[in-house]
Design an enzyme around this catalytic site. Sequence first.
Site, PDB file in Angstrom:
ATOM      1  N   GLU A 258       0.886  -1.177   0.000  1.00 51.75           N
ATOM      2  CA  GLU A 258       0.000   0.000   0.000  1.00 51.75           C
ATOM      3  C   GLU A 258       0.917   1.217   0.000  1.00 51.75           C
ATOM      4  OE1 GLU A 258      -3.112  -0.133  -0.293  1.00 51.75           O
ATOM      5  OE2 GLU A 258      -3.791  -2.050   0.506  1.00 51.75           O
ATOM      6  N   CYS A 292      -2.668   9.058   2.584  1.00 48.83           N
ATOM      7  CA  CYS A 292      -2.344   8.510   1.257  1.00 48.83           C
ATOM      8  C   CYS A 292      -3.466   8.766   0.261  1.00 48.83           C
ATOM      9  CB  CYS A 292      -2.061   7.023   1.354  1.00 48.83           C
ATOM     10  SG  CYS A 292      -3.446   6.087   2.034  1.00 48.83           S
TER      11      CYS A 292
HETATM   12  P1  NAD Z   1       8.312   4.926   4.394  1.00 45.18           P
HETATM   13  O1  NAD Z   1       8.257   4.060   3.218  1.00 45.18           O
HETATM   14  O2  NAD Z   1       9.499   5.764   4.631  1.00 45.18           O
HETATM   15  O3  NAD Z   1       8.117   4.055   5.726  1.00 45.18           O
HETATM   16  C1  NAD Z   1       7.121   3.050   5.832  1.00 45.18           C
HETATM   17  C2  NAD Z   1       7.625   1.908   6.714  1.00 45.18           C
HETATM   18  O4  NAD Z   1       8.765   1.332   6.119  1.00 45.18           O
HETATM   19  C3  NAD Z   1       8.045   2.328   8.109  1.00 45.18           C
HETATM   20  O5  NAD Z   1       7.825   1.270   9.006  1.00 45.18           O
HETATM   21  C4  NAD Z   1       9.512   2.557   7.939  1.00 45.18           C
HETATM   22  O6  NAD Z   1      10.210   2.471   9.158  1.00 45.18           O
HETATM   23  C5  NAD Z   1       9.870   1.433   7.013  1.00 45.18           C
HETATM   24  N1  NAD Z   1      11.107   1.698   6.250  1.00 45.18           N
HETATM   25  C6  NAD Z   1      11.651   2.879   5.967  1.00 45.18           C
HETATM   26  N2  NAD Z   1      12.800   2.728   5.286  1.00 45.18           N
HETATM   27  C7  NAD Z   1      12.966   1.407   5.128  1.00 45.18           C
HETATM   28  C8  NAD Z   1      13.960   0.611   4.491  1.00 45.18           C
HETATM   29  N3  NAD Z   1      15.008   1.137   3.889  1.00 45.18           N
HETATM   30  N4  NAD Z   1      13.791  -0.727   4.515  1.00 45.18           N
HETATM   31  C9  NAD Z   1      12.729  -1.268   5.099  1.00 45.18           C
HETATM   32  N5  NAD Z   1      11.766  -0.564   5.724  1.00 45.18           N
HETATM   33  C10 NAD Z   1      11.878   0.749   5.741  1.00 45.18           C
HETATM   34  O7  NAD Z   1       6.976   5.789   4.310  1.00 45.18           O
HETATM   35  P2  NAD Z   1       6.554   7.019   5.203  1.00 45.18           P
HETATM   36  O8  NAD Z   1       7.269   8.230   4.763  1.00 45.18           O
HETATM   37  O9  NAD Z   1       6.620   6.622   6.639  1.00 45.18           O
HETATM   38  O10 NAD Z   1       5.010   7.102   4.811  1.00 45.18           O
HETATM   39  C11 NAD Z   1       4.496   7.950   3.871  1.00 45.18           C
HETATM   40  C12 NAD Z   1       4.102   7.185   2.642  1.00 45.18           C
HETATM   41  O11 NAD Z   1       3.177   6.137   2.955  1.00 45.18           O
HETATM   42  C13 NAD Z   1       3.385   8.072   1.651  1.00 45.18           C
HETATM   43  O12 NAD Z   1       3.916   7.859   0.372  1.00 45.18           O
HETATM   44  C14 NAD Z   1       1.944   7.590   1.723  1.00 45.18           C
HETATM   45  O13 NAD Z   1       1.205   7.831   0.566  1.00 45.18           O
HETATM   46  C15 NAD Z   1       2.124   6.148   2.000  1.00 45.18           C
HETATM   47  N6  NAD Z   1       0.880   5.589   2.552  1.00 45.18           N
HETATM   48  C16 NAD Z   1       0.170   4.723   1.749  1.00 45.18           C
HETATM   49  C17 NAD Z   1      -1.037   4.204   2.219  1.00 45.18           C
HETATM   50  C18 NAD Z   1      -1.861   3.278   1.367  1.00 45.18           C
HETATM   51  O14 NAD Z   1      -2.783   2.644   1.883  1.00 45.18           O
HETATM   52  N7  NAD Z   1      -1.600   3.155   0.081  1.00 45.18           N
HETATM   53  C19 NAD Z   1      -1.496   4.548   3.500  1.00 45.18           C
HETATM   54  C20 NAD Z   1      -0.738   5.422   4.270  1.00 45.18           C
HETATM   55  C21 NAD Z   1       0.460   5.935   3.777  1.00 45.18           C
END
Ligand code: NAD
Length: 487
Positions: A258, A292
């Site tokens: 997601e 999102c």
């Molecule tokens: P992110 O991808 O940085 O982090 C998401 C998760 O992944 C967190 O648990 C984070 O700690 C982990 N993570 C970060 N870097 C990582 C790595 N190198 N390896 C493995 N895991 C890692 O996202 P964010 O900035 O926290 O969230 C914002 C994004 O989430 C936006 O793009 C938003 O649109 C998206 N989002 C999507 C939905 C959906 O349902 N499609 C819902 C909410 C948020």
Amino acid sequence: MLKSTDTFNLRGDPALFVGGDWIEADDREEIELINPATEDVIGLVPVATARDVKAAISAADAAFRSWRGTLPITRSNILRKAATIMRENAEGMAQTLSREQGKIIAEARLEVQTVADLFDWFAEECRRSYGRVVESRVEGVKLHVVQEPVGPVAAFCTWNFPGLVPARKIGAAVAAGCSIVVKAAEETPGTAVHIVQALEAAGLPAGVVNLLFGNPAEISTILVDAPEIRMITLTGSTRVGKLLAKQAAATMKPAIFELGGHNPVIVFEDADIEKAVAHSAAAKFRNAGQVCLAPDRFFVHEDVHDAFVDRMVEYASELAVGEGVKDGIHMGALTNRARLDEVTRLVDNAVAKGAKLCFGGARIGNRGYFYSPTVLTDVPDEADIMQIEPFGPVAPVQKFRSLDDAIARSNSLRFGLASYVFSSSIQKIDETAAALEAGLVGANTCAVSHHEGPLGGVKESGYGREGSIEGLRAYQITKLVAHNVLS
Ligand code: NAD
């Protein structure tokens, strides 16, 4: 190491939960927990070691062996009881959520209610997860198609919905008979801790749900590579989604991603402008735009463009921005410094490239990550904000002339999460909804997230669905048993 207790701990203090034990920092590293409205340090989050991660995998693996065999009614009762416990503790959970994430307390209360409702929904759905019996083309052979839990799951969660994001994964996993290791967001640990505490108090066996915080890349590498882990689920950015998709592919693990979007709103000339603004502005500025599904680009027919923009500006100017837990506030802080810096950069970049600033466009105050609700018009396609998800309270508006033009612009990016269309013509809505490349389409509404409906994207917004029957099926495998009843 703290032993888990029978009483539900209201505090939601950050801790790891592995194999039924709450683990405090001891000699582990800790991450500062910041209140985004005050920038005060309000807690410390323990960083899981590689040993903790491996212990969580072993605990999930061991728990799965017995949990998979529990009756659906048993799983259902535990989920339902956890929902009741969360409702009884709703105010404490909402205060934690608002303080850590920044959203206003009314939205935090609604999120907690939604999490409890989601657990109730999965409690119902898991009781009706049927297989089927199929007649084969060979005499005496019956084909039994059965649904089984996929196995231990690794889940990664972003911080924008600290309750709903982990709950969608935990609820589905528990309902399906899977165990799960959740790496929740370090920025907003308390709500995930509350949810796990509620499940523990509801009688969930040790090891079925495990909770980690720490270094995301290190934790994910161990979890995704582990042979015991059978499925991956991430709610987060497309950047991290691609990293985890590659890792998951190496061991052929199924996954739900997601990811981010860049959601267009098309407002046709025959739309009810009052309603279009009411729906889309509410969706835009909720959670300071860190949603999102929030509208990211507004395409408004040239005949109604000015009226639409005037109402958007009026809406934005009436929003009281401040600390989320206080009364009378309509929009809280952005969750972290990085978001404040990126939103500032995106607006400055748009204005430098020729966009007109109609409202907002600046940080509010110098303490707390507050950014003004902002409306931009005449935004050129080259502005970064027209391609990069703002994830902040900024509404960039462009004019369009024809339906084809609006659809082409909406589909022009590599994302495809949500799209919205406002019109009084059923024909136009049908035509537009069919043409939009998105996992979700809202017609005369921006409310597309429902427990009963599948949520997810297309293109680089990810794959797989959460919620609804698809959200439960994603945590199950389909097995065929061909039974020769004649021998
Ligand atoms: P992110 O991808 O940085 O982090 C998401 C998760 O992944 C967190 O648990 C984070 O700690 C982990 N993570 C970060 N870097 C990582 C790595 N190198 N390896 C493995 N895991 C890692 O996202 P964010 O900035 O926290 O969230 C914002 C994004 O989430 C936006 O793009 C938003 O649109 C998206 N989002 C999507 C939905 C959906 O349902 N499609 C819902 C909410 C948020």
